[in-house]
Write an enzyme that holds these catalytic residues in place. Structure first.
Site, PDB file in Angstrom:
ATOM      1  N   GLY A  72      29.880 -60.489  28.177  1.00 54.96           N
ATOM      2  CA  GLY A  72      30.916 -60.659  27.175  1.00 54.96           C
ATOM      3  C   GLY A  72      30.846 -61.999  26.458  1.00 54.96           C
ATOM      4  CB  THR A  73      30.252 -65.437  27.700  1.00 58.78           C
ATOM      5  OG1 THR A  73      31.315 -65.346  28.657  1.00 58.78           O
ATOM      6  CG2 THR A  73      30.214 -66.831  27.119  1.00 58.78           C
ATOM      7  CG  ASN A 154      41.386 -62.501  29.486  1.00 55.82           C
ATOM      8  OD1 ASN A 154      41.655 -62.583  28.294  1.00 55.82           O
ATOM      9  ND2 ASN A 154      41.058 -63.548  30.192  1.00 55.82           N
ATOM     10  CB  SER A 202      31.368 -57.844  29.758  1.00 52.59           C
ATOM     11  OG  SER A 202      30.767 -58.464  30.855  1.00 52.59           O
ATOM     12  CG  HIS A 204      31.186 -58.413  35.058  1.00 50.07           C
ATOM     13  ND1 HIS A 204      32.307 -59.004  35.595  1.00 50.07           N
ATOM     14  CD2 HIS A 204      30.892 -59.100  33.941  1.00 50.07           C
ATOM     15  CE1 HIS A 204      32.666 -60.017  34.819  1.00 50.07           C
ATOM     16  NE2 HIS A 204      31.829 -60.099  33.805  1.00 50.07           N
ATOM     17  CB  THR A 240      11.730 -58.922  28.500  1.00 49.25           C
ATOM     18  OG1 THR A 240      10.544 -59.551  28.004  1.00 49.25           O
ATOM     19  CG2 THR A 240      11.386 -57.576  29.117  1.00 49.25           C
ATOM     20  CB  CYS A 328      36.443 -68.807  33.357  1.00 46.59           C
ATOM     21  SG  CYS A 328      36.505 -67.175  32.662  1.00 46.59           S
TER      22      CYS A 328
HETATM   23  N1  PLP Z   1      36.350 -61.651  26.880  1.00 52.74           N
HETATM   24  C1  PLP Z   1      37.333 -61.265  27.699  1.00 52.74           C
HETATM   25  C2  PLP Z   1      38.597 -60.696  27.141  1.00 52.74           C
HETATM   26  C3  PLP Z   1      37.185 -61.409  29.088  1.00 52.74           C
HETATM   27  O1  PLP Z   1      38.181 -61.019  29.909  1.00 52.74           O
HETATM   28  C4  PLP Z   1      35.975 -61.959  29.591  1.00 52.74           C
HETATM   29  C5  PLP Z   1      35.791 -62.188  31.032  1.00 52.74           C
HETATM   30  O2  PLP Z   1      36.679 -62.616  31.726  1.00 52.74           O
HETATM   31  C6  PLP Z   1      34.964 -62.331  28.684  1.00 52.74           C
HETATM   32  C7  PLP Z   1      35.196 -62.154  27.336  1.00 52.74           C
HETATM   33  C8  PLP Z   1      33.673 -62.892  29.154  1.00 52.74           C
HETATM   34  O3  PLP Z   1      32.855 -61.889  29.713  1.00 52.74           O
HETATM   35  P1  PLP Z   1      31.652 -62.230  30.712  1.00 52.74           P
HETATM   36  O4  PLP Z   1      32.263 -62.641  32.001  1.00 52.74           O
HETATM   37  O5  PLP Z   1      30.899 -60.953  30.832  1.00 52.74           O
HETATM   38  O6  PLP Z   1      30.837 -63.287  30.079  1.00 52.74           O
END
Ligand code: PLP
Length: 388
Positions: A72-73, A154, A202, A204, A240, A328
């Site tokens: 996601g990041t 989130n 993302s 996971h 890759t 995080c």
């Molecule tokens: N965006 C949102 C809304 C999220 O909840 C998160 C993860 O907590 C992310 C982005 C980041 O995703 P990733 O952990 O896969 O980098």
């Protein structure tokens, strides 16, 4: 342990692990290789894209609309930077609109772009953490080149009116990015029905593997690659392609979508039951986020006068895994940017806790949580007598 932190991550579904297995040792080729072993991997990649495209209702062939990333990041970084730089290079303008409650992957990227000279508007939110299409409309300018609004938050679970905002932006031909990382398995992901041009996912977060995500990018959207050094994915993301992870993402997304209706039907009453029980048992607790426009399974609270992090540490000791805001930022002694943007009362700012149910959560888990939470809140209350 009882796991109530499904917004932070989810366990990989055994069916997903099984779907990935052949791609570690049997179909191990590099999809860019010209030989048969490479071609087998390339075929797998195409199959994964087709499966994903069916869920997203987008164009499947080749890397046209689906860019695989590390999560996601990276997807959020690529969406914002990729579009901002491409639009600036075309002289389209420098104005970007986002919200003040985005995940830091969007927020920090937007701030970095502001430091580079882009003009970024961070829209305020209402008491539930929601933005409206009217707010976005009011913020639009002639030189607006990108709007980024998260699908569901989130930290507090609030869902934004994405299709409505998307319809507005579509009529003005302004690219619309949606961080949908919290949505799969809980909300529809049809990019056409949602009117979105870019969407971050993302794996996971929906019972897929860690280290893989994707960015959906509608074909007409200008995009400058951010990862250089190879021709993969039509030059838009060098490196890759990790076939086993991609196969896992595709399988997880298929399962999430196939099981979505049943998951929502089961989790929504369980979520509402959890909310009622917490509010009935802990007098300091106030629900944060929208009461109904919220992710099935997501509950979040602000405890007046209590410290959320210490409560969570004690819950951990009795076997309950939960968190405050985003995974995080846990452990920081600062209030969450989402709470601040929502205008949460000063004496509740440090009392952030979040209990997020997942597909294995049961009402027994809720009972155990309430039992421990009631006892712990009482103990913590006794330590801060001035609030009781
Ligand atoms: N965006 C949102 C809304 C999220 O909840 C998160 C993860 O907590 C992310 C982005 C980041 O995703 P990733 O952990 O896969 O980098």
């Amino acid at each position: 342990m009882i796991y109530l932190d499904h917004s932070a991550t989810t366990p990989t579904d055994p069916r997903v692990v099984e779907a990935m297995l052949p791609y570690w040792t049997e179909v191990f080729g590099n999809p860019s290789s010209a030989h048969k072993i490479g071609k087998a991997a390339e075929k797998a990649l195409e199959d994964a894209r087709a499966a994903i495209a069916r869920v997203l209702n987008c164009y499947p062939a080749g890397p046209a609309e689906i860019i695989f990333t590390s999560g996601g990041t990276e997807s959020d970084n690529l969406a914002l930077r990729g579009v901002a730089y491409a639009q600036r290079a075309r002289g389209r303008g420098q104005h970007i609109i986002t919200t003040s409650v985005e995940h830091h992957a969007v927020l920090d990227t937007a701030k970095a772009l502001a430091e580079e000279g882009f003009d970024v508007a961070f829209l305020p939110v209402d008491q539930y953490g929601q933005v409206s299409a009217a707010q976005v409309q009011a913020a639009l300018r002639q030189d607006t080149i990108l709007v980024s609004v998260m699908y569901a938050n989130n930290e507090v679970g609030t869902i934004n009116p994405i299709a409505e905002i998307g319809a507005l932006l579509k009529s003005k031909r302004i690219p619309f990015h949606v961080d949908a990382v919290q949505a799969p398995g809980l909300l529809p992901l049809d990019v056409k029905a949602l009117n979105v041009d870019l969407m971050s996912l993302s794996a996971h977060k929906f019972y897929g593997p860690k280290g893989i995500g994707l960015l959906y990018v509608r074909r007409a959207v200008p995009m400058k690659p951010q990862m250089l050094g190879g021709q993969q994915q039509a030059h838009r993301r060098a490196g890759t392609e990790p076939i086993p992870l991609i196969m896992g993402l595709a399988k997880a997304l298929e399962l999430a979508e196939a099981e979505r209706a049943a998951a929502v039907e089961r989790l929504t009453p369980l979520r509402d039951h959890l909310i009622r029980r917490v509010l009935d048992t802990v007098p300091e607790a106030a629900l944060t986020g929208h009461p109904t426009e919220r992710l099935a399974g997501h509950t979040s609270f602000a405890m007046r006068g209590l410290n959320g992090d210490s409560l969570l540490l004690d819950l951990n000791e009795v076997g309950i895994a939960a968190s405050g805001g985003s995974a995080c930022t846990t452990g920081q002694q600062e209030p969450s940017h989402v709470f601040l943007a929502m205008g949460i009362d000063q004496d509740r700012l440090m009392g952030q806790v979040r209990f997020v149910l997942g597909k294995h959560s049961t009402s027994d888990d809720v009972d155990k949580l309430i039992y421990h939470l009631a006892a712990l809140a009482e103990r913590h209350r006794a330590m801060v007598p001035e609030i009781s």
